[in-house]
Design a protein around this motif. Structure first.
Motif, PDB file in Angstrom:
ATOM      1  N   GLY A  14       0.823  -1.200   0.000  1.00 13.38           N
ATOM      2  CA  GLY A  14       0.000   0.000   0.000  1.00 13.38           C
ATOM      3  C   GLY A  14       0.851   1.240   0.000  1.00 13.38           C
ATOM      4  N   SER A  15       0.232   2.395  -0.228  1.00 12.17           N
ATOM      5  CA  SER A  15       0.962   3.658  -0.229  1.00 12.17           C
ATOM      6  C   SER A  15      -0.012   4.788   0.008  1.00 12.17           C
ATOM      7  N   ASP A  16       0.514   5.969   0.344  1.00 16.78           N
ATOM      8  CA  ASP A  16      -0.303   7.174   0.384  1.00 16.78           C
ATOM      9  C   ASP A  16       0.517   8.301  -0.210  1.00 16.78           C
ATOM     10  N   ALA A  17       0.018   9.535  -0.100  1.00 18.70           N
ATOM     11  CA  ALA A  17       0.667  10.659  -0.768  1.00 18.70           C
ATOM     12  C   ALA A  17       1.935  11.114  -0.076  1.00 18.70           C
ATOM     13  N   HIS A  18       2.170  10.637   1.144  1.00 20.96           N
ATOM     14  CA  HIS A  18       3.261  11.187   1.943  1.00 20.96           C
ATOM     15  C   HIS A  18       4.420  10.227   2.156  1.00 20.96           C
ATOM     16  N   LEU A  19       4.168   8.939   2.051  1.00 23.55           N
ATOM     17  CA  LEU A  19       5.221   7.951   2.246  1.00 23.55           C
ATOM     18  C   LEU A  19       5.421   7.170   0.951  1.00 23.55           C
ATOM     19  N   PRO A  20       6.576   6.546   0.792  1.00 20.01           N
ATOM     20  CA  PRO A  20       6.866   5.849  -0.460  1.00 20.01           C
ATOM     21  C   PRO A  20       5.904   4.703  -0.734  1.00 20.01           C
ATOM     22  N   ASP A  21       5.703   4.409  -1.998  1.00 19.59           N
ATOM     23  CA  ASP A  21       5.002   3.209  -2.414  1.00 19.59           C
ATOM     24  C   ASP A  21       5.830   2.018  -1.948  1.00 19.59           C
ATOM     25  N   LYS A  22       5.211   1.096  -1.223  1.00 17.02           N
ATOM     26  CA  LYS A  22       5.979   0.001  -0.643  1.00 17.02           C
ATOM     27  C   LYS A  22       6.551  -0.959  -1.682  1.00 17.02           C
ATOM     28  N   ARG A  23       6.025  -0.927  -2.898  1.00 11.40           N
ATOM     29  CA  ARG A  23       6.662  -1.712  -3.959  1.00 11.40           C
ATOM     30  C   ARG A  23       8.048  -1.144  -4.255  1.00 11.40           C
ATOM     31  N   GLN A  24       8.170   0.189  -4.216  1.00  8.31           N
ATOM     32  CA  GLN A  24       9.477   0.807  -4.408  1.00  8.31           C
ATOM     33  C   GLN A  24      10.388   0.522  -3.225  1.00  8.31           C
ATOM     34  N   VAL A  25       9.831   0.556  -2.021  1.00  4.90           N
ATOM     35  CA  VAL A  25      10.610   0.226  -0.827  1.00  4.90           C
ATOM     36  C   VAL A  25      11.139  -1.199  -0.929  1.00  4.90           C
ATOM     37  N   ALA A  26      10.254  -2.133  -1.283  1.00  5.01           N
ATOM     38  CA  ALA A  26      10.662  -3.533  -1.391  1.00  5.01           C
ATOM     39  C   ALA A  26      11.760  -3.707  -2.430  1.00  5.01           C
ATOM     40  N   ALA A  27      11.606  -3.056  -3.578  1.00  8.65           N
ATOM     41  CA  ALA A  27      12.607  -3.185  -4.634  1.00  8.65           C
ATOM     42  C   ALA A  27      13.946  -2.589  -4.205  1.00  8.65           C
ATOM     43  N   SER A  28      13.900  -1.433  -3.528  1.00  5.79           N
ATOM     44  CA  SER A  28      15.131  -0.771  -3.109  1.00  5.79           C
ATOM     45  C   SER A  28      15.883  -1.609  -2.084  1.00  5.79           C
ATOM     46  N   PHE A  29      15.170  -2.147  -1.099  1.00  6.15           N
ATOM     47  CA  PHE A  29      15.843  -2.944  -0.080  1.00  6.15           C
ATOM     48  C   PHE A  29      16.272  -4.309  -0.629  1.00  6.15           C
ATOM     49  N   ARG A  80      18.611 -15.898  21.623  1.00  2.00           N
ATOM     50  CA  ARG A  80      18.077 -15.495  22.935  1.00  2.00           C
ATOM     51  C   ARG A  80      16.971 -16.430  23.402  1.00  2.00           C
ATOM     52  N   PHE A  81      16.114 -16.872  22.472  1.00  2.00           N
ATOM     53  CA  PHE A  81      14.915 -17.602  22.879  1.00  2.00           C
ATOM     54  C   PHE A  81      14.960 -19.085  22.550  1.00  2.00           C
ATOM     55  N   GLY A  82      16.142 -19.579  22.215  1.00  3.61           N
ATOM     56  CA  GLY A  82      16.371 -21.016  22.148  1.00  3.61           C
ATOM     57  C   GLY A  82      15.397 -21.787  21.288  1.00  3.61           C
ATOM     58  N   ASP A  83      14.572 -22.620  21.916  1.00  2.16           N
ATOM     59  CA  ASP A  83      13.712 -23.553  21.192  1.00  2.16           C
ATOM     60  C   ASP A  83      12.433 -22.924  20.662  1.00  2.16           C
ATOM     61  N   ALA A  84      12.189 -21.655  20.942  1.00  6.29           N
ATOM     62  CA  ALA A  84      10.987 -21.006  20.424  1.00  6.29           C
ATOM     63  C   ALA A  84      11.016 -20.985  18.899  1.00  6.29           C
ATOM     64  N   GLU A  85       9.835 -21.072  18.287  1.00  3.05           N
ATOM     65  CA  GLU A  85       9.760 -21.002  16.829  1.00  3.05           C
ATOM     66  C   GLU A  85       9.880 -19.554  16.382  1.00  3.05           C
ATOM     67  N   GLY A  86      10.723 -19.296  15.419  1.00  5.26           N
ATOM     68  CA  GLY A  86      10.943 -17.949  14.923  1.00  5.26           C
ATOM     69  C   GLY A  86      10.501 -17.781  13.487  1.00  5.26           C
ATOM     70  N   LEU A  87       9.894 -16.632  13.193  1.00  7.06           N
ATOM     71  CA  LEU A  87       9.463 -16.276  11.848  1.00  7.06           C
ATOM     72  C   LEU A  87      10.090 -14.947  11.459  1.00  7.06           C
ATOM     73  N   GLY A  88      10.688 -14.886  10.284  1.00  6.68           N
ATOM     74  CA  GLY A  88      11.165 -13.632   9.727  1.00  6.68           C
ATOM     75  C   GLY A  88      10.207 -13.185   8.646  1.00  6.68           C
ATOM     76  N   VAL A  89       9.746 -11.933   8.735  1.00  5.43           N
ATOM     77  CA  VAL A  89       8.766 -11.394   7.784  1.00  5.43           C
ATOM     78  C   VAL A  89       9.325 -10.122   7.164  1.00  5.43           C
ATOM     79  N   ASP A  90       9.217 -10.001   5.839  1.00  3.53           N
ATOM     80  CA  ASP A  90       9.687  -8.793   5.163  1.00  3.53           C
ATOM     81  C   ASP A  90       8.949  -8.674   3.834  1.00  3.53           C
ATOM     82  N   ILE A  91       8.871  -7.430   3.319  1.00  3.67           N
ATOM     83  CA  ILE A  91       8.242  -7.232   2.008  1.00  3.67           C
ATOM     84  C   ILE A  91       9.255  -7.339   0.871  1.00  3.67           C
ATOM     85  N   ALA A  92      10.540  -7.359   1.210  1.00  2.00           N
ATOM     86  CA  ALA A  92      11.589  -7.356   0.187  1.00  2.00           C
ATOM     87  C   ALA A  92      12.070  -8.781  -0.071  1.00  2.00           C
TER      88      ALA A  92
END
Length: 278
Positions: A14-29, A80-92
């Motif tokens: 998503g995007s609005d008039a004041h912050l970058p279009d997140k497709r551009q953010v994803a591509a840049s990162f 830090r959290f040993g046996d806990a299940e971890g998820l990494g989430v990102d748009i890029a």
């Protein structure tokens, strides 16, 4: 998979008039994945400060590194959290591929903080360092945190607010009227939206962290290597002429300190908790 964290829905940029279009953010990162860690000293310091602010008694069964980037803090959370299940989430996607090759989380998945592809009440910790400043809808981010957290779960985030890269912004203003520096929301907006989120606010503060560079080129090179150069709508198209670059250098030199040219990052740190049912 029993007790799966994943929902059937997919993230929608998503995007609005004041912050970058997140497709551009994803591509840049995505493009910056290979160069990011080499210049991310500030990002590591901010994330480590956020880690240190987590409640000492916190013992999650499942944690999420939201905006995981290269997975640096996915690996730290995993340790830090040993046996806990971890998820990494990102748009890029480029960041996810880079992080996935280095481990730390059990899964690395594409997703938007404003519409998480995670089941309701499926996580105990959402950790997000220097990612949600790219989200136009902070109430949606907070609403998603409240939805996916179990009772007593924690949403810990760091972000950036107005005042960040103020020296660069002021220098460009002395040159022309275009938007050359990424915009960030005001700290008062963080205060208001956190207060209205339905989450218990344990901590919310801002602080300035100042980096110093020998020259302007070093600063702009670092921003590009981080994928955090100008992504705003309204930015000028095409190459910047030599005369404007010279004028920018002259304007920025007015800020020079004995340590070099300052670049201020105004960092927001927040710890919120989902209340227990009465």
């Amino acid at each position: 998979m029993p007790d799966s964290a994943f929902s059937a829905g997919s993230a929608v940029p998503g995007s609005d008039a004041h912050l970058p279009d997140k497709r551009q953010v994803a591509a840049s990162f995505s493009r910056a994945a290979a160069s990011y860690d080499a210049v991310a000293e500030l990002q590591r310091e901010v994330g480590e400060s956020l880690l240190a602010r987590l409640p000492t008694a916190l013992s999650p069964r499942r944690w999420v590194d939201l905006g995981c980037g290269t997975g640096y803090f996915s690996r730290a959370l995993g340790q830090r959290f040993g046996d806990a299940e971890g998820l990494g989430v990102d748009i890029a996607e480029g960041m996810l591929r880079y992080a996935g090759a280095r481990g730390g989380a059990r899964y690395f998945i594409g997703g938007d903080a404003e519409r998480l592809p995670l089941r309701t009440q499926s996580c105990d910790l959402l950790f997000s360092s220097l990612a949600i400043q790219w989200c136009a809808d902070l109430p949606a981010v907070l609403g998603e945190a409240r939805r996916v957290l179990r009772e007593g779960g924690v949403f810990a985030f760091s972000s950036l607010c107005v005042g960040t890269l103020g020296e660069l912004r002021a220098s460009w203003q002395a040159v022309d009227g275009f938007t050359h520096v990424n915009r960030f929301r005001a700290f008062a907006d963080y205060q208001a939206h956190c207060a209205a989120s339905g989450l218990e606010l344990l901590e919310l503060a801002s602080e300035d962290r100042v980096l110093h560079f020998p020259d302007l080129r070093s600063l702009t090179h670092e921003l590009k290597a981080l994928g955090a150069h100008n992504l705003n709508p309204g930015r000028p198209d095409g190459l910047t002429g030599r005369a404007r670059v010279r004028a920018l250098i002259d304007a920025y030199e007015r800020f020079r300190q004995p340590q070099g040219l300052p670049a201020t990052y105004r960092v927001v740190q927040a710890i919120l908790r989902k209340p227990l049912s009465l």
